[in-house]
Design a protein around this motif. Structure first.
Motif, PDB file in Angstrom:
ATOM      1  N   UNK A   1       0.841  -1.201   0.000  1.00 38.02           N
ATOM      2  CA  UNK A   1       0.000   0.000   0.000  1.00 38.02           C
ATOM      3  C   UNK A   1       0.880   1.257   0.000  1.00 38.02           C
ATOM      4  N   UNK A   2       1.896   1.280   0.891  1.00 35.86           N
ATOM      5  CA  UNK A   2       2.710   2.499   1.030  1.00 35.86           C
ATOM      6  C   UNK A   2       3.525   2.810  -0.211  1.00 35.86           C
ATOM      7  N   UNK A   3       4.108   1.775  -0.800  1.00 33.69           N
ATOM      8  CA  UNK A   3       4.970   2.024  -1.966  1.00 33.69           C
ATOM      9  C   UNK A   3       4.175   2.081  -3.263  1.00 33.69           C
ATOM     10  N   UNK A   4       2.861   1.893  -3.154  1.00 36.33           N
ATOM     11  CA  UNK A   4       1.972   1.942  -4.329  1.00 36.33           C
ATOM     12  C   UNK A   4       2.502   1.037  -5.456  1.00 36.33           C
ATOM     13  N   UNK A   5       2.931  -0.163  -5.074  1.00 38.91           N
ATOM     14  CA  UNK A   5       3.436  -1.101  -6.073  1.00 38.91           C
ATOM     15  C   UNK A   5       2.260  -1.560  -6.923  1.00 38.91           C
ATOM     16  N   UNK A   6       2.486  -1.622  -8.230  1.00 39.59           N
ATOM     17  CA  UNK A   6       1.331  -1.814  -9.125  1.00 39.59           C
ATOM     18  C   UNK A   6       0.950  -3.288  -9.287  1.00 39.59           C
ATOM     19  N   UNK A   7       0.424  -3.843  -8.215  1.00 36.50           N
ATOM     20  CA  UNK A   7       0.011  -5.239  -8.242  1.00 36.50           C
ATOM     21  C   UNK A   7      -1.496  -5.325  -8.427  1.00 36.50           C
ATOM     22  N   UNK A   8      -2.160  -4.456  -7.720  1.00 31.90           N
ATOM     23  CA  UNK A   8      -3.626  -4.391  -7.751  1.00 31.90           C
ATOM     24  C   UNK A   8      -3.998  -2.974  -7.340  1.00 31.90           C
ATOM     25  N   UNK A   9      -5.260  -2.599  -7.531  1.00 35.46           N
ATOM     26  CA  UNK A   9      -5.607  -1.234  -7.166  1.00 35.46           C
ATOM     27  C   UNK A   9      -5.630  -1.082  -5.646  1.00 35.46           C
ATOM     28  N   UNK A  10      -5.594   0.159  -5.216  1.00 30.20           N
ATOM     29  CA  UNK A  10      -5.442   0.466  -3.797  1.00 30.20           C
ATOM     30  C   UNK A  10      -6.601  -0.050  -2.945  1.00 30.20           C
ATOM     31  N   UNK A  11      -7.812  -0.004  -3.490  1.00 30.69           N
ATOM     32  CA  UNK A  11      -8.978  -0.517  -2.747  1.00 30.69           C
ATOM     33  C   UNK A  11      -8.770  -1.997  -2.431  1.00 30.69           C
ATOM     34  N   UNK A  12      -8.359  -2.749  -3.454  1.00 31.19           N
ATOM     35  CA  UNK A  12      -8.140  -4.187  -3.279  1.00 31.19           C
ATOM     36  C   UNK A  12      -7.011  -4.432  -2.274  1.00 31.19           C
ATOM     37  N   UNK A  13      -5.920  -3.680  -2.408  1.00 28.67           N
ATOM     38  CA  UNK A  13      -4.763  -3.877  -1.529  1.00 28.67           C
ATOM     39  C   UNK A  13      -5.128  -3.572  -0.074  1.00 28.67           C
ATOM     40  N   UNK A  14      -5.905  -2.525   0.138  1.00 25.72           N
ATOM     41  CA  UNK A  14      -6.273  -2.141   1.500  1.00 25.72           C
ATOM     42  C   UNK A  14      -7.185  -3.193   2.130  1.00 25.72           C
ATOM     43  N   UNK A  15      -8.148  -3.669   1.347  1.00 27.67           N
ATOM     44  CA  UNK A  15      -9.047  -4.719   1.853  1.00 27.67           C
ATOM     45  C   UNK A  15      -8.264  -5.977   2.231  1.00 27.67           C
ATOM     46  N   UNK A  16      -7.331  -6.359   1.370  1.00 25.54           N
ATOM     47  CA  UNK A  16      -6.538  -7.566   1.620  1.00 25.54           C
ATOM     48  C   UNK A  16      -5.720  -7.413   2.895  1.00 25.54           C
ATOM     49  N   UNK A  17      -5.201  -6.216   3.100  1.00 27.58           N
ATOM     50  CA  UNK A  17      -4.418  -5.959   4.306  1.00 27.58           C
ATOM     51  C   UNK A  17      -5.305  -6.059   5.542  1.00 27.58           C
ATOM     52  N   UNK A  18      -6.464  -5.417   5.503  1.00 26.99           N
ATOM     53  CA  UNK A  18      -7.376  -5.445   6.657  1.00 26.99           C
ATOM     54  C   UNK A  18      -7.776  -6.878   7.010  1.00 26.99           C
ATOM     55  N   UNK A  19      -7.948  -7.701   5.987  1.00 30.01           N
ATOM     56  CA  UNK A  19      -8.416  -9.069   6.226  1.00 30.01           C
ATOM     57  C   UNK A  19      -7.259 -10.061   6.388  1.00 30.01           C
ATOM     58  N   UNK A  20      -6.034  -9.548   6.301  1.00 27.51           N
ATOM     59  CA  UNK A  20      -4.855 -10.401   6.437  1.00 27.51           C
ATOM     60  C   UNK A  20      -4.861 -11.546   5.412  1.00 27.51           C
ATOM     61  N   UNK A  21      -5.246 -11.213   4.202  1.00 26.40           N
ATOM     62  CA  UNK A  21      -5.332 -12.226   3.139  1.00 26.40           C
ATOM     63  C   UNK A  21      -3.977 -12.381   2.444  1.00 26.40           C
ATOM     64  N   UNK A  22      -3.450 -13.582   2.425  1.00 23.71           N
ATOM     65  CA  UNK A  22      -2.192 -13.813   1.705  1.00 23.71           C
ATOM     66  C   UNK A  22      -2.436 -13.729   0.193  1.00 23.71           C
ATOM     67  N   UNK A  23      -1.521 -13.047  -0.485  1.00 22.96           N
ATOM     68  CA  UNK A  23      -1.625 -12.899  -1.934  1.00 22.96           C
ATOM     69  C   UNK A  23      -0.349 -13.437  -2.566  1.00 22.96           C
ATOM     70  N   UNK A  24      -0.508 -14.207  -3.605  1.00 19.31           N
ATOM     71  CA  UNK A  24       0.664 -14.713  -4.330  1.00 19.31           C
ATOM     72  C   UNK A  24       0.587 -14.153  -5.745  1.00 19.31           C
ATOM     73  N   UNK A  25       1.615 -13.407  -6.126  1.00 20.55           N
ATOM     74  CA  UNK A  25       1.643 -12.812  -7.460  1.00 20.55           C
ATOM     75  C   UNK A  25       2.601 -13.644  -8.304  1.00 20.55           C
ATOM     76  N   UNK A  26       2.114 -14.175  -9.421  1.00 20.22           N
ATOM     77  CA  UNK A  26       2.949 -15.092 -10.204  1.00 20.22           C
ATOM     78  C   UNK A  26       2.706 -14.909 -11.693  1.00 20.22           C
ATOM     79  N   UNK A  27       3.618 -15.471 -12.463  1.00 16.57           N
ATOM     80  CA  UNK A  27       3.517 -15.411 -13.925  1.00 16.57           C
ATOM     81  C   UNK A  27       2.768 -16.647 -14.417  1.00 16.57           C
TER      82      UNK A  27
END
Ligand code: UDP
Length: 241
Positions: A189-215
């Protein structure tokens, strides 16, 4: 092979199903085959499909259209994609597949209900979530986070095309971009890394949801990521990161 997760939510963009044409037969079949193989090895798989191969809300201006109508067209595109994926999965002989939609089309989709979705996942169904959140001004990244939380997925698997995970800079334009194998939600969220939009990133953080970004471009990469045998970026709230 060891399976890292029991229940996953896979987010694929619309372009994973087709880029030069709406549906590229080999791309959509490849995705379907991997999802079926996971389901057959007792992984509970839910999928959120984007709509970008057909339409995105930010194209509204090209039709001089209100962007709310444009967003609804985008959500309808995701329903088309889920129906296409359902058809291919069934044509490959796997019948246990359901298409939920946040926007109801009674004849072909099932109205979304998180309890029913969990029951069907336990029963070995491939669960396809479509229609995004059902609201304009959101993206399918946000619906992926919401559905992952609601079905209690062990992780949200964010499929990318041609990048193996998250970098500190855009690897497509910076040759010295550094790959980040682990990240905290806070950093995302802080570095605004372009993985997903900020709404999605904030929700995932609040819910402690693990995210795996892969090719997802690579033979059986969707299967490999579930089996923990592919380099990727893991985003969690863990202090070890
Ligand atoms: N969309 C929306 N609300 C949602 C999800 C999607 O309005 O909850 C619209 C939005 O216009 C978006 C389009 O649907 O551009 C297609 O979704 P997305 O861009 O997330 O698809 P992807 O890029 O993953 O293929």
């Amino acid at each position: 092979m060891s399976q890292k997760y029991k229940r996953v939510l896979l987010k694929i963009s619309g372009e994973a199903l087709g880029s030069t044409q709406i549906y590229d037969q080999s791309s959509i079949t490849n995705v379907a085959k991997q999802i079926i193989e996971l389901a057959q090895s007792n992984i509970q798989v839910a999928v959120v499909v984007g709509g970008g191969n057909i339409w995105r809300g930010n194209l509204s201006h090209t039709l001089k259209m209100d962007n709310i109508s444009g967003d609804y067209m985008g959500m309808m595109a995701t329903i088309m994609n889920a129906l296409a994926l359902e058809a291919i999965i069934k044509s490959l002989g796997f019948e246990k597949v359901v298409v939920y939609s946040s926007l109801e089309i009674k004849t072909v989709t099932t109205p979304y209900n998180y309890r029913n979705a969990r029951v069907l996942l336990e029963d070995g169904y491939i669960v396809l979530f479509s229609g995004g959140t059902g609201f304009s001004y959101f993206t399918t990244d946000t619906s992926a986070v919401i559905r992952a939380i609601e079905i209690k997925a062990d992780a949200l698997l964010m499929a990318k095309n041609g990048v193996k995970g998250v970098y500190d800079l855009d690897p497509k334009t910076n040759s010295n971009a550094k790959f980040l194998p682990k990240l905290t939600h806070k950093m995302l969220v802080e570095k605004k890394l372009r993985v997903m939009d900020l709404t999605a990133a904030t929700l995932a953080s609040d819910a402690n949801l693990d995210i795996v970004v892969f090719d997802m471009n690579g033979e059986n990469n969707i299967i490999k990521i579930v089996n923990d045998s592919l380099d990727a970026t893991i985003i969690s709230n863990s202090e070890d990161n």
